[in-house]
Motif scaffolding. Structure first.
Motif, PDB file in Angstrom:
ATOM      1  N   SER A   1      10.410   3.766  -3.538  1.00  0.00           N
ATOM      2  CA  SER A   1       9.153   4.264  -4.056  1.00  0.00           C
ATOM      3  C   SER A   1       9.186   3.595  -5.128  1.00  0.00           C
ATOM      4  CB  SER A   1       9.515   6.046  -4.507  1.00  0.00           C
ATOM      5  OG  SER A   1       8.671   6.481  -5.123  1.00  0.00           O
ATOM      6  N   ARG A   2       9.995   3.173  -6.190  1.00  0.00           N
ATOM      7  CA  ARG A   2       9.503   2.523  -7.400  1.00  0.00           C
ATOM      8  C   ARG A   2       9.062   0.965  -7.090  1.00  0.00           C
ATOM      9  NH1 ARG A   2      13.047  -0.889  -9.832  1.00  0.00           N
ATOM     10  NH2 ARG A   2      14.962  -0.096  -8.805  1.00  0.00           N
ATOM     11  N   LEU A   3       9.757   0.292  -6.234  1.00  0.00           N
ATOM     12  CA  LEU A   3       9.407  -1.026  -5.905  1.00  0.00           C
ATOM     13  C   LEU A   3       8.059  -0.926  -5.067  1.00  0.00           C
ATOM     14  CD1 LEU A   3      12.880  -2.486  -4.718  1.00  0.00           C
ATOM     15  CD2 LEU A   3      11.875  -2.595  -6.768  1.00  0.00           C
ATOM     16  N   ALA A   4       7.782   0.007  -4.553  1.00  0.00           N
ATOM     17  CA  ALA A   4       6.615  -0.061  -3.582  1.00  0.00           C
ATOM     18  C   ALA A   4       5.384   0.207  -4.453  1.00  0.00           C
ATOM     19  CB  ALA A   4       6.554   1.141  -2.519  1.00  0.00           C
ATOM     20  N   ARG A   5       5.787   1.040  -5.374  1.00  0.00           N
ATOM     21  CA  ARG A   5       4.482   1.354  -6.551  1.00  0.00           C
ATOM     22  C   ARG A   5       4.107  -0.160  -7.330  1.00  0.00           C
ATOM     23  NH1 ARG A   5       2.847   5.765  -9.301  1.00  0.00           N
ATOM     24  NH2 ARG A   5       4.220   7.060  -8.058  1.00  0.00           N
ATOM     25  N   ASN A   6       5.269  -0.784  -7.747  1.00  0.00           N
ATOM     26  CA  ASN A   6       5.200  -2.075  -8.532  1.00  0.00           C
ATOM     27  C   ASN A   6       4.238  -3.001  -7.434  1.00  0.00           C
ATOM     28  OD1 ASN A   6       6.535  -0.958 -10.452  1.00  0.00           O
ATOM     29  ND2 ASN A   6       8.469  -1.902 -10.108  1.00  0.00           N
ATOM     30  N   ALA A   7       4.673  -3.097  -6.190  1.00  0.00           N
ATOM     31  CA  ALA A   7       4.202  -4.158  -5.241  1.00  0.00           C
ATOM     32  C   ALA A   7       2.599  -3.519  -4.998  1.00  0.00           C
ATOM     33  CB  ALA A   7       4.705  -4.000  -4.002  1.00  0.00           C
TER      34      ALA A   7
ATOM     35  N   VAL B   1      -1.100   5.795  -0.561  1.00  0.00           N
ATOM     36  CA  VAL B   1      -0.404   4.779   0.382  1.00  0.00           C
ATOM     37  C   VAL B   1       0.799   5.480   0.907  1.00  0.00           C
ATOM     38  CG1 VAL B   1       0.462   2.568   0.556  1.00  0.00           C
ATOM     39  CG2 VAL B   1      -1.384   2.658  -1.025  1.00  0.00           C
ATOM     40  N   THR B   2       1.214   5.276   2.115  1.00  0.00           N
ATOM     41  CA  THR B   2       2.332   5.574   2.677  1.00  0.00           C
ATOM     42  C   THR B   2       2.839   4.567   3.290  1.00  0.00           C
ATOM     43  OG1 THR B   2       1.506   7.732   3.385  1.00  0.00           O
ATOM     44  CG2 THR B   2       3.567   7.069   4.521  1.00  0.00           C
ATOM     45  N   LEU B   3       4.227   4.142   3.086  1.00  0.00           N
ATOM     46  CA  LEU B   3       4.934   2.963   3.697  1.00  0.00           C
ATOM     47  C   LEU B   3       6.468   3.492   4.415  1.00  0.00           C
ATOM     48  CD1 LEU B   3       7.904   2.204   2.050  1.00  0.00           C
ATOM     49  CD2 LEU B   3       6.356   1.810   0.127  1.00  0.00           C
ATOM     50  N   TYR B   4       6.551   2.774   5.248  1.00  0.00           N
ATOM     51  CA  TYR B   4       7.635   3.585   6.131  1.00  0.00           C
ATOM     52  C   TYR B   4       8.780   2.111   6.118  1.00  0.00           C
ATOM     53  CZ  TYR B   4       4.389   6.821   7.710  1.00  0.00           C
ATOM     54  OH  TYR B   4       3.398   7.649   7.853  1.00  0.00           O
ATOM     55  N   TYR B   5      10.043   2.875   6.191  1.00  0.00           N
ATOM     56  CA  TYR B   5      11.130   1.825   6.201  1.00  0.00           C
ATOM     57  C   TYR B   5      12.411   2.315   6.964  1.00  0.00           C
ATOM     58  CZ  TYR B   5      13.783   4.494   2.522  1.00  0.00           C
ATOM     59  OH  TYR B   5      14.341   5.550   1.936  1.00  0.00           O
TER      60      TYR B   5
ATOM     61  N   LEU C   1       2.930   7.760  -1.869  1.00  0.00           N
ATOM     62  CA  LEU C   1       2.647   7.417  -3.195  1.00  0.00           C
ATOM     63  C   LEU C   1       0.904   7.759  -3.183  1.00  0.00           C
ATOM     64  CD1 LEU C   1       4.282   3.804  -3.343  1.00  0.00           C
ATOM     65  CD2 LEU C   1       5.012   6.203  -4.326  1.00  0.00           C
ATOM     66  N   SER C   2       0.788   8.708  -3.921  1.00  0.00           N
ATOM     67  CA  SER C   2      -0.473   9.286  -4.070  1.00  0.00           C
ATOM     68  C   SER C   2      -1.064   9.264  -5.470  1.00  0.00           C
ATOM     69  CB  SER C   2      -0.554  10.799  -3.716  1.00  0.00           C
ATOM     70  OG  SER C   2      -0.417  10.908  -2.382  1.00  0.00           O
ATOM     71  N   ASP C   3      -2.373   9.352  -5.837  1.00  0.00           N
ATOM     72  CA  ASP C   3      -3.063   9.227  -6.952  1.00  0.00           C
ATOM     73  C   ASP C   3      -2.883   8.129  -7.781  1.00  0.00           C
ATOM     74  OD1 ASP C   3      -3.993  11.733  -6.222  1.00  0.00           O
ATOM     75  OD2 ASP C   3      -2.436  12.885  -7.141  1.00  0.00           O
TER      76      ASP C   3
END
Length: 281
Positions: free
Chosen positions: A129-135, A90-94, A72-74
């Motif tokens: 991707s969507r949930l991570a952006r919100n978090a 941010v980069t998240l791993y799952y 997730l950038s910018d």
């Protein structure tokens, strides 16, 4: 041709046609396959290894069961003081439980992403991707912009916890957020100047505190020195009794008398005892 020969030939022909209409593939280690037959998804995942399929009737999609990254950038979330960050990457791993991927294929249809490089499908990538952006936006709103650059690890941990809690609420035990990495965090230029000024003021304060501490230490040294002198004087004064002073006075007059000749001796008016001098003829 005998009937037996014709039967064997027919069997060979059927097998040949079947092989011609079938296709095969391989599921990589750590991944699973999801088979769709006539539009219906098989609830049982295919294990890693070779599989067979029939074109136009049965297809197999390979899904990743390994750790998956979501970049997730910018991002420009607002901090608690209502100031927006200039850039947040941010980069998240799952991971996804491999035994649940067939069900996820139906539940989150349209949320899966095909990795063109490996030709492997990433399960629920769009959802994450969507949930991570919100978090990220939610957790950034709890930290002031002036200190957020010093709390990157705290922000990453908060995002991981918040996102994991939301996933568990809907799909308990299916998703695991393994880590969250803050790749870049840049505040607004005006905030950057404020941060620099704050850092400079903090350093100046530390320097002033150090100088005060040195001055206080030097003052304590002087106080100790003065206390030592006062104590010494007190001891001396306590030793100067009336008898001792009279004795010292007598010794001095004795020395004058021993010299002979004309000597003038001034005796203080408040001297309470006359000098006792005994000079032989």
């Amino acid at each position: 041709m005998s009937m037996r020969s014709r039967g064997v030939a027919g069997l060979v022909l059927v097998v040949a046609v079947g092989l011609g209409l079938s296709s095969c593939g391989t599921i990589g280690s750590g991944n699973v396959g999801v088979r769709t037959t006539l539009g219906k998804i098989n609830p049982e995942e295919l294990e890693p290894g070779v599989y067979l399929g029939v074109p136009a009737i049965s297809q197999v999609a390979e899904f990743s069961g390994k750790e998956i990254g979501v970049d997730l950038s910018d991002l420009t979330p607002k901090a608690r003081d209502n100031l927006s960050l200039r850039d947040l990457d941010v980069t998240l791993y799952y991971r996804v439980a491999t035994g649940q991927i067939a069900d996820l294929t139906v539940k989150y249809a349209g949320q899966h992403v095909r990795d063109e490089g490996s030709r492997v499908t990433l399960p629920a990538h769009g959802l994450l991707s969507r949930l991570a952006r919100n978090a990220i936006y939610e957790q950034a709103a709890r930290i002031d912009s002036l200190v957020m650059h010093t709390q990157r690890d705290e922000l990453a941990s908060a995002v991981r916890r918040g996102l994991q809690a939301e996933l568990d609420a809907n799909d308990k035990g299916v998703f695991t957020i393994t880590r969250v990495v803050i790749r870049a965090l840049t505040t607004d230029p005006a905030i950057e100047r404020t941060i620099q000024e704050s850092v400079a003021a903090q350093k100046q304060l530390e320097t002033t505190k150090q100088r005060v501490a040195i001055a206080e230490a030097e003052a304590q040294v002087e106080i100790k020195r003065a206390e030592g002198v006062a104590r010494a004087n007190q001891i001396i004064n306590q030793s100067l009794t009336r008898e001792y002073l009279q004795h010292e006075s007598n010794l001095a007059l004795m020395k004058f008398a021993e010299k002979g000749g004309a000597t003038t001796v001034v005796i203080p008016a408040n001297m309470q005892t006359a000098p006792l001098i005994n000079i032989g003829k």
